[in-house]
Design an enzyme around this catalytic site. Structure first.
Site, short mmCIF file in Angstrom:
data_model
loop_
_atom_site.label_atom_id
_atom_site.label_comp_id
_atom_site.label_asym_id
_atom_site.label_seq_id
_atom_site.Cartn_x
_atom_site.Cartn_y
_atom_site.Cartn_z
N GLY A 71 0.83 -1.20 0.00
CA GLY A 71 0.00 0.00 0.00
C GLY A 71 0.86 1.25 0.00
O GLY A 71 0.53 2.26 -0.64
N HIS A 203 -2.25 -7.28 2.57
CA HIS A 203 -2.21 -7.90 3.89
C HIS A 203 -3.30 -7.41 4.86
O HIS A 203 -3.41 -7.91 5.97
CB HIS A 203 -0.81 -7.78 4.52
CG HIS A 203 -0.42 -6.43 5.02
ND1 HIS A 203 -0.30 -6.14 6.35
CD2 HIS A 203 -0.08 -5.30 4.35
CE1 HIS A 203 0.10 -4.88 6.48
NE2 HIS A 203 0.24 -4.35 5.30
N CYS A 324 2.31 1.51 12.87
CA CYS A 324 3.49 2.20 12.35
C CYS A 324 3.98 3.30 13.27
O CYS A 324 5.00 3.91 13.00
CB CYS A 324 3.18 2.86 11.01
SG CYS A 324 2.16 1.92 9.94
N1 PLP Z 1 -2.52 3.34 4.20
C1 PLP Z 1 -3.17 2.99 5.32
C2 PLP Z 1 -4.40 3.73 5.70
C3 PLP Z 1 -2.69 1.95 6.11
O1 PLP Z 1 -3.34 1.61 7.23
C4 PLP Z 1 -1.51 1.28 5.71
C5 PLP Z 1 -0.95 0.20 6.55
O2 PLP Z 1 -1.17 0.12 7.74
C6 PLP Z 1 -0.88 1.67 4.52
C7 PLP Z 1 -1.41 2.71 3.80
C8 PLP Z 1 0.36 1.03 4.06
O3 PLP Z 1 0.14 -0.26 3.52
P1 PLP Z 1 1.33 -1.31 3.49
O4 PLP Z 1 1.52 -1.83 4.87
O5 PLP Z 1 0.85 -2.37 2.53
O6 PLP Z 1 2.51 -0.60 2.97
#
Ligand code: PLP
Length: 378
Positions: A71, A203, A324
């Site tokens: 993402g 995921h 994160c």
């Molecule tokens: N955008 C949102 C709102 C998310 O919650 C996340 C992941 O937690 C991401 C983007 C990023 O996705 P990825 O973990 O696949 O990089």
């Protein structure tokens, strides 16, 4: 001890079918989709099938889906790709103060490259206001990026109304939406949302980590950010992660009817909210109309980390804010105007359509125990 995983917004367990598909693509159908012999063509067919499954869920054509490594990459590709393609038209970008770091940090990087970025505020309900967006829309705007569902609070942003406003007032601007937390849950299609670009991630829907996709509306041109062999019609070079892509397709097919699942989640959410609110001191930070799969709450006086480990001891897995933001004060709750004692004790519980009711009730019961035990020890 019953183990209750209540952190599906951080990541999900890979479904059996998706895992089997990934294994099949690694050990049997392992060709490079760019190869011209049958093993390659078979792999290419699987990528095409997965593209079709994701497109069907999003209500778009399969040619509008571009696979990425996650993402985060989909968000980066949308933002840098649009900014680069449109930089001669204008240099203003609008986003919100509560985006995921993969949007916020991309926007900050663009500021260093002389773009002007406006971060729309949110209010006590965790949502932007359309009048704030309207006030910023002028002819220099080239990109608006607004998430659908916030990953920390579940607050749902008025994306459909925001795209309408943007299209009306800024003919040249592209609209990107980070739908990573909404995909497979809200049931929205790209047509209903009216977006040009939209990101999803495997995921979060029971596919493996390390695969995502960007929807690029037919006729929209953005520039690539990776240069190489020209895969994904030149937009995203790099040999496709076929096992994860195929598994992503399977997981997309397995998404249950979103409307029915949403009704069940809403009932679960209501039950848990009332149990939580009956506990002395508990505050719920998610707005009432948030996506029901996510509840952000605080028990002031019990720091997030203490609560997380207490719950872990009882077999329950939850997050502090987002996965994160380990150790950092949440920018989302800060933007929502919450005081430090609420932010520092915030935890996020999140679930999937198949989460057992018993697990969610067990969570509320354990928060009650935490309120009794941990606060008394102070
Ligand atoms: N955008 C949102 C709102 C998310 O919650 C996340 C992941 O937690 C991401 C983007 C990023 O996705 P990825 O973990 O696949 O990089």
């Amino acid at each position: 001890m019953t183990i209750a995983y209540l952190d599906d917004s951080a990541t999900t367990r890979v479904s059996e079918k998706a895992a089997l598909k990934a294994a099949e693509m690694m050990t049997k159908n392992f060709g490079n989709p760019s190869s011209v012999y049958s093993l390659g063509l078979d792999a290419e067919m699987e990528v095409k099938k997965a593209r079709g499954s994701i497109a069907e869920r999003l209500g778009c054509g399969e040619k509008e889906i571009f696979f990425t490594s996650c993402g985060t990459e989909a968000n980066n590709l949308a933002i840098f790709g649009a900014a680069d393609a449109l930089k001669k038209t204008g240099k203003k970008i609008i986003t919100t103060a509560i985006e995921h770091p993969s949007v916020l940090n991309a926007a900050k990087e663009l500021e260093k490259r002389d773009f002007e970025v406006v971060y729309l505020p949110v209010y006590g309900d965790g949502k932007i206001r359309l009048r704030d967006l309207e006030g910023e829309l002028d002819e220099s705007v080239i990109l608006v990026s607004i998430m659908l569902v916030n990953n920390e609070t579940g607050a749902v942003q008025p994306v459909k109304e925001a795209t309408g406003l943007t299209k009306r007032l800024c003919k040249n601007a592209l609209f990107h939406c980070d739908m990573v937390q909404g995909f497979g849950k809200t049931g929205d299609t790209v047509g209903e949302l009216g977006v040009d670009l939209l990101s999803v991630s495997g995921h979060k829907i029971h596919a493996p980590k390390g695969v995502g996709a960007l929807y690029v509306r037919n006729g929209i041109k953005i520039n690539s950010i990776l240069f190489g062999g020209g895969q994904e019609k030149g937009l995203r070079s790099g040999t496709e992660n076929v096992p994860s892509i195929a598994a992503f397709g399977v997981a997309a097919e397995e998404i249950p009817d979103e409307k029915e699942a949403l009704e069940r989640a809403a009932k679960l959410n209501e039950t848990v909210r009332s149990l939580l609110l009956s506990i002395d001191g508990v505050k719920i930070n998610s707005p009432e109309d948030a996506l029901p799969y996510i509840i952000n709450l605080s028990l002031p006086g019990v720091p997030s980390e203490v609560m997380i480990h207490f719950l872990e001891g009882e077999g329950m897995f939850v997050s502090g804010g987002s996965a994160c933001s380990k150790g950092r004060r949440s920018h989302v709750l800060t933007a929502q105007g919450l005081p430090p004692e609420i932010i520092d004790s915030a935890i996020r519980v999140s679930f999937s359509p198949d989460t057992p009711e018993q697990h969610v009730k067990m969570f509320a019961e354990n928060v009650k125990n935490a309120a009794r035990l941990l606060r008394r020890k102070k």
